[in-house]
Scaffold this motif. Structure first.
Motif, PDB file in Angstrom:
ATOM      1  N   PHE A 318     -41.252 -16.304 -17.588  1.00 32.11           N
ATOM      2  CA  PHE A 318     -42.839 -16.683 -17.463  1.00 32.11           C
ATOM      3  C   PHE A 318     -43.540 -17.390 -18.613  1.00 32.11           C
ATOM      4  N   ALA A 323     -46.822 -19.189 -18.634  1.00 29.50           N
ATOM      5  CA  ALA A 323     -47.534 -18.385 -18.103  1.00 29.50           C
ATOM      6  C   ALA A 323     -47.924 -17.131 -18.961  1.00 29.50           C
TER       7      ALA A 323
ATOM      8  N   GLN B  71     -49.742 -18.190 -10.606  1.00 24.63           N
ATOM      9  CA  GLN B  71     -49.639 -17.016 -11.861  1.00 24.63           C
ATOM     10  C   GLN B  71     -50.837 -15.860 -11.329  1.00 24.63           C
TER      11      GLN B  71
END
Lengths: 647, 112
Positions: A318, A323, B71
C-alpha cells in the motif's frame, strides 16, 4: 418499481414491528405457541395496540401505507402479461395476509385465554407469569407502528420524497385514488380474508371433505417441501466446512464463467514500470510466503505472527502504491489484530489447542488433498475474476478524476483520500463506524454472558458470594472487609487468583514505557485529528493509535490493574458518543437548509501551526471516539480473565 | 503490476479457503483474515491509475496520482474486516469457554 419500493417500506415497518412484538410476547409469557396465548390485551394494552396497528398495515386496511402498497401491487398485476392469474394470486395472498393479521390480533390479545390443560404445567407460563414489558421494549415497535399509519395518511408528503430520488422521476402516490378496479379488488381481498378467518374453525374441523381445503393443500405443500428438504438434508452433515465449500463454490462458479467470457481475447502482460514495482513484487511474494507459512506452522502463536508479517507486507505494498493513508491504517490494524489474536490465544487452554493441532496433523492425506483441490479451484476462480476486472477496467475513471479535481476546491483539504472518506462518501463512513461499534458491542455481549458457574469472578464481594453459594464458607461470613481480611484462607485464594491474572510482563521498565506511551498515543491521535485533511492519518487511525496505547496497558499491567488505573476510560459509551457526534455533524447543515453531510469550511480562520478547520473535524472526532471506544471494548472483553488456565 | 496483484489475490484467496477448511476454529479464523487480505489486494489491483505519487492535491502537478477512490474504499474495507475479525475471535473464545474445545466437529458432537 415504485410499487416494489413502497412495498419494501411497508414490509420493513410492519415486519419489524411484529417481530419486536413477538419478542415481547415471548419474553413476557415464555411461549410463542398460538394455542397457549390469549387475553394478553388486558395485560399489555400498549403492546396490543401496537400489534393491532401493525396488523392493520399488514392487512392493507385503508388509512395505512400497507393499503397503498397493495393497491399498487394489484394495479401492477392488472397490467402484467398473465394479468388474470397474477391478479388472482395477488388478491388471494392479500386475503391470507388479512386472515393472518386477524388471527394474530384476535387470538393473542383479544380472545380470552384458553383453559390450561394441565399438561403444560412446566412450560405454559401464561396467565401467572406474564409480566408487563419495560417501556423501553415497547417504545421501538410503537414508533414503527405509528410510522406505518402516519406514512399512509401523509403518503404524498413523506414517502414520495423518499423514493423519488431512487426512481429519478416524479412519482404519484395517493391514499385514495378513487373507486377503481384495484380499490374494489382490495376490498374483496379484505372481505375474503375476514371470511377465511371465520370459516377457519369449520375448515379445520371438516378436513374429510372431498374438496381439498386450504389446510390440505397446505399440508401437501409442506409435505413436498419436507421431502425436498430431506433430500437436501442428506448432503448436510453439520460440518461448517462443507457449508462453506458449497457457498463459496457456487459463488465462484457463477463468477468465473462470466470472468472467462471477459478474459478471452485480451492479452495479459506483466510489466515492471519502475523499481518500486520490483519492490512491490518482492513484498507480494513475502506476504504470500508468510501466509503460506501460517498454514504450515504448527503452533498457533507462530502462525498468528506469520500472518502479521503477511499483513505488514501488504501494508508495504500500500505504501508503495502510493497510498500512505491506507498503509498507515493497515499497519495499525495489523498490530491491533495480532495483539488481539495473541490475547485470545492466551484465553484458550493449552490442552484444547494441542488437541486440535493433533487432529490437524493426523488428518488423512485424502482430506488434505480434497481441501487443497477445493481451495485451488476457488482461488483460481477468484484470480480469474480479478484478472478480468483488472484487464477490463477503464483506464480513465471519470468518477475518480472528479474527486481528484474537486477535493481541494470544495473542501480545502489536500488529502484526497481523506476527503472522500469524510465528505464525498461520508455516509459510508458513518455506517462503517456504526458497524464497527456494533461489532465491538457484539464481542462484549458474546463474552460477557458466561455460563453460570464456569466463571472466575474477581471482585472480593463476588468471590465471597460465590464461595458462599458453593458452601465453601459459612453463610454468616459477612461481606465486610474486616472479616475478609481476617480470613487467611480466603485471602490466600483471592491472592492466588489475582496472581494468575497479573501480567508476566510487568517489569519496572515495561511499566514505565506503558505509562508514558498512552499519553503520547493520545497526543498522536490529536495530531491526526488536527491534520487529518492534509496528511496521512484521520479519525480512524487516531482511534486505533489510542486503542493500541490502551492495549499496551492491558498487556503490561494485566487486566485487573489496567482496569483499575483506567477508570476514566469508559469505552462503551464512547462508541455511542462518537457515532452520535458523527451523525449530529452530518445533520447540523439540515438546520440551515443545506443537504445532509454538507461540509462547512472555515476558510478565513487563521490558526497557528497550519491547522485548517472545517466541520469535518467534528466528524473526525466522532470517528475517533467511536473507534477508540470500540477497540477498547474489544480488547477489554477479550482480555477479561475468565477461566485463566495458563498459556 | 496490477496483473501480478490480481494473480496474487487469487493465490491468497485460495490459501485463505484452505485455512478456512481446517478442523480448527483458530486456524479457520486466521483463514478469514487471509481472505480479508486477499480482498484488500483486489482493491489495490483494480485501482484505475498506475500511480507515481500519493493522492494529495499539493502533489497533483508532479506525476500521476494513485487512485484515491479505491483507497477510500480500502480504508472502509480494512475497518470493517477488523470488526468482523474481532467478532470471530469472540466467537472462538465463546466456543472455547462453553465447550472447552476449538474443534468445530467436537462442538457438533456435544450438541447431540
Amino acid at each position: 418499481l415504485q410499487t416494489a419500493l413502497v412495498g419494501l417500506i411497508v414490509h420493513a415497518l410492519y415486519k419489524a414491528t411484529l417481530f419486536l412484538v413477538a419478542g415481547i410476547v415471548d419474553h413476557a409469557t415464555g411461549t410463542r405457541q398460538l394455542d397457549k396465548l390469549g387475553g394478553l390485551g388486558r395485560k399489555m394494552p400498549a403492546v396490543a395496540i401496537i400489534a393491532g396497528l401493525a396488523a392493520v398495515t399488514m392487512a392493507g386496511v385503508p388509512p395505512t401505507l400497507g393499503f397503498i402498497a397493495k393497491e399498487g401491487l394489484i394495479e401492477a398485476a392488472l397490467h402484467s402479461p398473465a394479468s388474470v392469474l397474477v391478479t388472482a394470486l395477488v388478491v388471494l395472498s392479500s386475503a391470507f395476509m388479512v386472515t393472518t393479521a386477524i388471527i394474530l390480533v384476535w387470538d393473542v390479545f383479544v380472545r380470552p385465554a384458553k383453559e390450561q390443560h394441565g399438561a403444560h404445567g412446566s412450560h405454559g407460563a401464561h396467565g401467572q407469569h406474564v409480566h408487563v414489558p419495560a417501556a423501553g421494549m415497547v417504545a421501538g415497535p410503537a414508533v414503527l407502528a405509528v410510522l406505518a399509519v402516519i406514512t399512509g395518511l401523509g403518503v404524498g408528503m413523506l414517502i414520495t420524497p423518499l423514493i423519488t430520488p431512487i426512481l429519478g422521476a416524479e412519482t404519484e402516490l395517493h391514499l385514495f385514488a378513487g373507486i377503481n378496479t384495484p380499490f374494489l379488488l382490495s376490498l374483496l381481498a379484505i372481505g375474503v380474508g375476514v371470511v377465511v378467518y371465520f370459516a377457519r374453525q369449520p375448515l379445520n374441523a371438516v378436513i374429510s371433505v372431498p374438496v381439498p381445503s386450504g389446510r390440505q393443500l397446505y399440508n401437501a405443500a409442506v409435505g413436498g417441501v419436507e421431502a425436498a428438504a430431506n433430500f437436501v438434508l442428506r448432503s448436510q452433515n453439520g460440518k461448517l466446512r462443507y457449508y462453506l465449500v458449497a457457498i463459496l463454490g457456487s459463488v465462484i462458479l457463477l463468477m468465473s464463467t462470466s470472468g472467462l467470457a471477459h478474459l478471452s481475447g485480451t492479452s495479459i502482460s506483466i510489466q515492471f514500470g519502475s523499481s518500486a514495482d520490483v519492490l512491490k513484487a518482492v513484498l507480494l511474494a513475502l506476504s504470500l510466503g508468510a501466509t503460506f507459512a501460517s498454514i504450515l506452522l504448527k503452533r498457533h502463536l507462530i502462525a498468528a505472527l506469520a500472518l502479521g508479517v503477511a499483513g505488514y507486507s501488504v501494508g508495504g505494498i500500500f505504501l508503495l502504491e502510493p497510498a500512505p493513508d491506507v498503509a498507515l491504517v493497515q499497519f495499525l490494524v495489523e498490530t491491533l489484530g495480532t495483539v488481539l489474536v495473541i490475547t485470545m490465544l492466551g484465553k484458550i487452554s493449552l490442552p484444547e489447542r494441542r488437541q486440535v493441532i493433533e487432529h490437524l496433523w493426523n488428518q488423512s492425506r485424502k482430506g488434505v488433498a480434497r481441501d487443497a483441490i477445493i481451495a485451488t479451484v476457488i482461488g483460481l476462480g477468484v484470480g480469474l475474476f480479478t484478472l478480468s476486472a483488472v484487464v477490463n477496467r477503464p483506464s480513465r475513471n471519470t468518477v475518480t478524476q472528479w474527486h481528484i479535481d474537486n477535493a481541494y476546491e470544495i473542501l480545502n483539504a489536500t488529502d484526497i483520500v481523506a476527503t472522500i472518506v469524510t465528505d464525498f462518501r461520508g455516509m459510508d463512513t458513518i455506517i462503517e463506524i456504526t458497524v464497527f461499534g456494533m461489532a465491538a458491542l457484539g464481542v462484549l455481549t458474546l463474552l460477557s454472558t458466561p455460563e453460570p458457574g464456569k466463571t472466575w469472578q474477581f471482585s472480593a464481594g463476588r468471590m465471597l458470594r460465590q464461595l458462599r453459594s458453593r458452601g465453601m464458607i459459612r453463610e454468616d461470613v459477612g461481606a465486610q472487609a474486616e472479616i475478609e481480611a481476617k480470613d487467611p484462607a480466603l485471602q490466600k485464594e483471592i491472592a492466588a487468583l489475582q496472581a494468575q491474572t497479573a501480567s508476566r510482563f510487568a517489569t519496572p521498565l515495561t511499566r514505565i514505557v506503558a505509562t508514558i506511551v498512552l499519553p503520547f498515543a493520545l497526543l498522536v491521535a490529536l495530531a491526526h485529528l488536527l491534520y487529518g485533511g492534509g496528511a496521512p492519518g484521520d479519525g480512524f487511525t487516531a482511534g486505533v493509535v489510542s486503542g493500541l496505547g490502551v492495549a499496551l496497558w492491558y498487556i503490561v499491567f494485566g487486566y485487573d490493574e489496567a482496569k483499575r488505573r483506567l477508570t476514566w476510560l469508559r469505552p462503551a459509551p464512547l462508541i455511542g458518543i462518537g457515532i452520535g457526534l458523527a451523525i449530529l455533524n452530518a445533520a447540523l447543515p439540515l438546520l440551515f437548509g443545506e443537504p445532509f453531510l454538507m461540509t462547512t469550511v472555515l476558510r478565513d480562520l487563521h490558526l497557528p501551526a497550519d491547522i485548517h478547520l472545517s466541520s469535518t473535524m467534528l466528524f473526525e472526532t466522532g470517528i475517533f471516539l467511536s473507534v477508540m471506544g470500540g477497540s477498547s471494548v474489544i480488547l477489554e472483553t477479550i482480555a477479561h480473565p475468565q477461566e485463566v488456565e495458563g498459556l | 503490476m496490477s496483473v501480478l496483484l490480481a494473480i496474487a489475490t487469487g493465490v491468497m484467496f485460495g490459501l485463505g479457503v484452505f485455512q478456512l477448511l481446517r478442523r480448527d476454529l483458530i486456524k479457520a479464523g486466521m483463514g478469514f483474515y487471509i481472505l480479508f487480505t486477499a480482498i484488500n489486494l483486489l482493491f489495490i489491483a483494480v485501482g484505475a491509475f498506475d500511480g507515481k505519487v500519493a493522492a494529495y492535491s499539493t502533489l497533483l502537478g508532479s506525476g500521476q496520482v494513485s487512485d484515491p477512490l479505491v483507497q477510500a474504499l480500502l480504508l472502509t474495507a480494512i475497518v470493517i474486516s477488523f470488526g468482523t475479525y474481532a467478532v470471530l475471535l469472540g466467537l472462538i473464545s465463546v466456543s472455547s469457554r462453553r465447550y472447552q474445545t476449538v474443534d468445530p466437529d467436537a462442538v457438533d458432537k456435544l450438541k447431540g
